[in-house]
Scaffold this motif. Structure first.
Motif, PDB file in Angstrom:
ATOM      1  N   VAL A 171     -13.180  35.325 -57.336  1.00 39.12           N
ATOM      2  CA  VAL A 171     -12.606  34.714 -56.135  1.00 39.12           C
ATOM      3  C   VAL A 171     -11.432  33.800 -56.438  1.00 39.12           C
ATOM      4  N   VAL A 172     -11.306  33.354 -57.694  1.00 38.48           N
ATOM      5  CA  VAL A 172     -10.185  32.478 -58.003  1.00 38.48           C
ATOM      6  C   VAL A 172      -8.923  33.331 -58.064  1.00 38.48           C
ATOM      7  N   SER A 173      -7.930  32.928 -57.296  1.00 38.83           N
ATOM      8  CA  SER A 173      -6.716  33.734 -57.270  1.00 38.83           C
ATOM      9  C   SER A 173      -5.887  33.470 -58.520  1.00 38.83           C
ATOM     10  N   LEU A 214     -16.969  33.418 -59.870  1.00 37.26           N
ATOM     11  CA  LEU A 214     -15.710  32.680 -59.785  1.00 37.26           C
ATOM     12  C   LEU A 214     -14.520  33.501 -60.247  1.00 37.26           C
TER      13      LEU A 214
END
Lengths: 850, 254
Positions: free
Chosen positions: A847-849, A844
């Motif tokens: 991929v979490v911006s 995570l």
């Protein structure tokens, strides 16, 4: 600014730890070497001070000449008749003869002790009943009283499993002697004199068995109370004949100590070279780490600049960081140095080099040198990254790009690299083939420049090389292989820097492997062409030692034997320089040893002449009939006529004396080897069996067929190889740490990419595999570059040593293949920590911006 | 607007592609406890385009991550088809993501060292399969990428990069595609293009898409919008339009 540096340092503990480890290991190696040599020096200093503490004056012959290869001063013996004359000098309390000669003790298992060819000497000496003059302390038993009683040193008693009361054999002048061990002694407080195997006879027996009747090596004197050493030495000197000298006890102590220091300094330099290599590799790793972290901190540095930090402050902050890392790492390294010293001692003893060292001597000077080296290397490695950091413009704080350039190297860089490389190759070749006063230094500097040149060019060759090395991966490993290859290719600068560190270690391993392999092949070649016999009796006695010449005569009489010739070895000064020579009976020797006579006649080789190798004769401008000045320890200056010039020196060496010439000029008559040719029609097995019936009367003499003899001659090279591998091992371990560190830093940069791969379905094991293969590509790149350099170094040294008998250049493909496989495997191992860290990354987070 | 989106209604009774049952996700403990998801039960129908909306901190991204197998629930269940994700370990979840789920993220969607086509086929190749070649070709054609296949991400525009990401998500014929703010980094023209492609994937290729967004225009492309606030489903809307969504958002005071 300082606190910012400190905080940034603490914020990256892993990075600091791994980087510091490289410097720590190098410094520890260096400190360990220095501690070990300091300890040995101290041990010997104490030993000699202790041994000579009761000796006030020593009388001996003047030095005749210096033996080759640092073998020390060679001198003859003095007449026993001098003793009464010295005793008559007022102020002399005791004067007695001292004796040193060749005596080889045979252990309980029938094998001769010690290794006089390549290790500490084997000594025979005389027991002194004057405590002040006797360096030996009995720890068990009693002094020798009859001709067949001996005291042996404690180390030999242990090595040979000999106890008081045991009967064994000693190889001395004349037939082997059966002796009874009546005592075991320490030398001062050491188990043996510097590792030497020592047999102590009565004075009369010693004179007869290891020296010359009526002669002593030294006359040792104790002064009467109230007479100073200097005064007594002056008085004694006035009654001495020409060619002899009187030294004070102080002077002989200092002389012995300084001789040992000189010997130790070779040893010290040998070990220090490897310590410097380890530090150098650590420096490469340090440079790489700083370069990566500076690039990763581009925005941070831009921000500091935007907030008002000057370039100088940024530069300073990186250098202070380097200083702190260097300081901490070096301090830990120094502490570890003591452990390393003990480890080195054990390592050397494991390969057969016994180190007499008692306790641990740590001198402040040693610590300062190691500390300074560690800090200097670290800071030097940080200079270029620090300058790069200082060049970051304030605007970089606002820009997104990061991770610095991934360049392949500018034109200037390629130019500089090529020039450095060419200079290195030039210096190396000039040092090897040119006529230079300090060839070793020039060759060393050349080698260093070659490594630097190749590493400067590294980033330019890294891309094509990674592509090539990784070429089979996509097919072998599918997409993970492809990703591994692409990752190794994406930052050639970084890949090249990691690979460079490994290149140094592998280059040297490759070089030494090729050199040793060539040397062994040359020996093999030389024996098969120069030795035309079938059997060898090898005493391992080396120069000036061996077995009774009667053995060769007895063997020659066997019906299974066509010819047997004893080969004697010695040192002398010929044509102004100390040299080794060999001698034998011209009538038989040249039917077993090929020399290819070119001029003169074998029959002319008598007691007053010598045979010279073609090239040597040409270098010295000698022809048949030339009168050559020579100096021998026993007989002093002589003139020898050149009677024979030969063109094959593979077995004969550069100088040959006839047996009569040797007998005339050398005190001890020993055959170091007996070369044997079997009679026609007799099988080797039958000849061996026949020779054994004679040789078994000479315990400690090895009976060898041609193949075994060859093996015996090349075996010491394998020992050397093992030692050098072990010493280079550290540099390679540091380089692998470097690869692991680079990978870890790269993966930190790639966190999001790793997360993406994991999100779309890359399993942890696929991810680990990709990183592992990336590491293998980097490792193989260093290995390939290293081996290319190693082959070049090996070839140049072999070519340069053609005259010293290294006539064959051999690349041991199998060994080098093993090196490649081990490097690949090591690359996999290095990838374990970073790949595990990567596999544990939270998907995570990636991929979490933000 | 409604009439143009009538096609799905005429399809056979839709199955459930993914769902949650009483799904909760709690971060921290005691004083600092944050309930990102607070007992959400929701179904996502197959062959539909569902949008999840809500203010920052409403839990919309967390919900997406938990159904997609990128994150785990504190309690309750999440299902892909009939598969309960809470019963799977990391390896099984990875395989599930690889074979049955497609992803489109806001940014950093592509591996920079691989070409466009390599990025599209990445999940298939990770699985050691070559996939349905004809299907992949049609996906590439539909996404307008045919002339961009050998380019690396750095050589593509933002819109093109996101289209490659959509193509990758489609390449494995996944059971369901999750998109997290797929147009968050794009200009409005590229956004429109990418969303149109996603719509096309559902309508013409029968795919299922669940998309988190805060852009009412993006939500307007969906068949259904679910509104989240404080970790709960507070409303939902079928056949949304940009205006309707905007209207609803005003109601929630955003």
């Amino acid at each position: 600014m300082f606190s910012t540096t400190l905080k940034s340092l603490l914020a990256h503990k892993f990075r600091m730890l791994a980087t510091a480890m490289a410097v720590t290991l190098g410094v520890a190696f260096m400190a360990g070497t220095l501690v070990l040599t300091d300890t040995m020096r101290q041990t010997f200093d104490n030993l000699f001070a202790d041994v000579y503490k009761g000796t006030d004056v020593v009388v001996r012959a003047h030095a005749a000449f210096e033996a080759p290869q640092g073998g020390g001063a060679q001198r003859g013996r003095v007449d026993a008749a001098l003793i009464p004359r010295i005793r008559a000098v007022p102020g002399v309390s005791v004067a007695e003869g001292g004796i040193f000669g060749y005596a080889r003790l045979v252990g309980k298992n029938g094998k001769a002790l010690g290794n006089p060819t390549n290790g500490a000497p084997v000594l025979g000496t005389a027991w002194s009943d004057t405590p002040a003059l006797n360096p030996f302390n009995l720890v068990q038993g009693s002094p020798p009283r009859t001709d067949n009683e001996v005291v042996i040193d404690k180390k030999s008693a242990g090595d040979g499993h000999l106890a008081v009361g045991d009967t064994t054999t000693v190889l001395v002048l004349g037939p082997p002697q059966r002796v009874r061990v009546v005592g075991i002694a320490k030398f001062g407080n050491a188990d043996s004199p510097g590792g030497a195997t020592t047999v102590i006879f009565t004075r009369a027996a010693a004179q007869r068995l290891v020296a010359e009747p009526g002669k002593f090596d030294t006359i040792d004197v104790v002064a009467a109370p109230g007479v100073s050493q200097t005064e007594l030495a002056r008085r004694i000197a006035s009654v001495l004949p020409d060619g002899t000298e009187a030294l004070t006890g102080k002077a002989i102590t200092a002389e012995s100590q300084s001789a040992i220091r000189k010997a130790l300094s070779f040893f010290n330099t040998f070990l220090l070279i490897f310590a410097v290599i380890a530090l150098l590799v650590g420096g490469f790793m340090m440079f790489n780490t700083f370069a990566i972290t500076v690039a990763q901190r581009t925005r941070e540095n831009g921000l500091l600049r935007a907030l008002g930090a000057s370039r100088r402050q940024i530069l300073g902050s990186v250098l202070i960081e380097a200083f702190l890392v260097g300081l901490i790492a070096s301090l830990v390294g120094i502490a570890a140095g003591v452990g390393v010293a003990i480890g080195l001692k054990n390592l050397l003893s494991a390969v057969g080099v016994e180190i007499p060292a008692q306790g641990v001597v740590v001198r402040p000077g040693t610590e300062v040198i190691a500390l300074a080296m560690g800090i200097v290397v670290t800071m030097a490695a940080a200079v270029s990254p620090a300058r790069k950091a200082a060049k970051v413009p304030p605007i970089a704080a606002m820009q997104l790009g990061m991770a610095g350039s991934t360049g392949y190297g500018s034109k200037q860089r390629v130019l500089v690299g090529s020039v450095v490389l060419a200079a290195g190759v030039g210096a190396l070749l000039w040092g090897l083939f040119g006529d230079v006063s300090q060839p070793v230094r020039l060759v060393g500097a050349g080698a260093l420049l070659v490594f630097f040149g190749v590493s400067i060019l590294g980033r330019t060759v890294a891309l094509p090389l990674s592509r090539l090395i990784g070429a089979p991966l996509p097919r072998l490993r599918g997409i993970t292989g492809e990703i591994a290859r692409e990752n190794a290719m994406r930052n050639p600068k970084r890949t090249a820097a990691s690979a460079s560190a490994l290149m140094i270690g592998v280059g040297l391993v490759g070089f030494i492997t090729i050199f040793v392999s060539s040397a062994k092949a040359s020996i093999d070649d030389s024996i098969s062409s120069g030795f035309t016999g079938d059997i060898v009796l090898d005493t391992g006695g080396g120069v000036g030692g061996g077995v009774d010449p009667a053995l060769a005569e007895r063997v020659a009489k066997l019906p299974e034997v066509a010819a047997a010739a004893g080969l004697r070895q010695g040192v002398a000064q010929i044509g102004g320089s100390g040299t080794f020579l060999q001698a034998g009976d011209p009538a038989t020797l040249f039917s077993i040893m090929r020399i290819d006579p070119r001029a003169g006649s074998v029959d002319d080789l008598d007691a007053n002449s010598l045979a010279v190798y073609d090239q040597t004769a040409r270098d010295k401008h000698w022809t048949i009939g030339s009168q050559v000045p020579a100096v021998f320890a026993k007989t002093g200056p002589r003139t020898l006529r050149v009677a024979l010039i030969y063109s094959d020196n593979t077995q004969a060496g550069n100088y040959l004396l006839s047996r009569s010439g040797y007998e005339a000029n050398f005190a001890g008559q020993f055959d170091s080897r007996v070369l044997i040719k079997k009679a026609p029609g007799v099988s080797t097995a039958a000849a061996l069996a026949a020779v054994r019936t004679v040789s078994r009367d000479y315990p400690g003499v090895e009976l060898l067929d041609k193949a075994q003899y060859t093996h015996n001659q090349t075996a010491p090279f394998d020992q050397l190889l093992a030692l050098i591998y072990a010493l280079l091992g550290l540099a390679i371990v540091i380089a692998l740490l470097g690869i692991a560190n680079t990978l870890a830093l790269s993966i930190t940069e790639r966190t999001r990419e790793v997360g993406l791969l994991r999100a779309v379905g890359m399993t942890r094991s696929q991810l680990r595999s990709a990183i592992r293969w990336e590491s293998v590509i980097i490792a193989l790149q260093g290995t390939v570059l290293g081996l290319v350099i190693g082959v070049f170094f090996g070839w140049s040294l072999v070519a340069a040593m053609h005259d010293q008998g290294i006539t064959v250049f051999r690349i041991p493909l199998l060994s080098l293949l093993v090196v490649v496989l081990i490097a690949a495997l090591a690359g996999m191992v290095a990838a374990v920590p970073p790949s595990r860290r990567a596999a544990r990354l939270d998907v995570l987070r990636a991929v979490v911006s933000d | 607007m409604t009439s143009t989106l009538s096609a799905p209604v005429t399809r056979a009774e839709p199955t459930v592609a993914a769902r949650t049952a009483d799904a909760s996700k709690v971060y921290g403990r005691g004083q600092t406890e944050v309930r990102a998801l607070d007992g959400i039960t929701v179904d996502f129908l197959a062959q539909r385009f569902t949008a999840i909306m809500g203010p920052s901190g409403s839990g919309k991204s967390t919900l997406l991550h938990c159904i997609a197998g990128l994150d785990t629930l504190t309690s309750g269940h999440a299902y892909i088809g009939e598969q309960d994700l809470s019963s799977l370990n990391d390896h099984q979840l990875t395989i599930l993501r690889r074979d049955r789920v497609g992803f489109i993220f806001q940014a950093y969607n592509l591996v920079p060292t691989l070409t466009a086509i390599e990025n599209v086929t990445l999940p298939l190749r990770l699985a050691g399969r070559s996939g349905d070649r004809a299907w992949i070709d049609s996906v590439i054609t539909t996404m307008g990428l045919a002339d961009r296949l050998q380019h690396r991400p750095s050589e593509l525009s933002g819109g093109q990069q996101q289209r490659v990401a959509v193509a990758r998500a489609l390449a494995t014929k996944p059971q369901i595609i999750f998109a997290d703010e797929p147009t968050g980094n794009l200009d409005s023209r590229s956004s429109g293009e990418v969303l149109a492609f996603m719509r096309q994937a559902v309508d013409e290729m029968g795919q299922t898409i669940v998309m988190v967004t805060h852009d009412p225009r993006a939500a307007g492309f969906a068949d259904r919008v679910i509104f989240l606030a404080d970790g709960r489903v507070v409303d939902e809307m079928s056949d949304p339009t940009t205006d309707k969504v905007l209207e609803r958002m005003k109601l929630f005071g955003e």
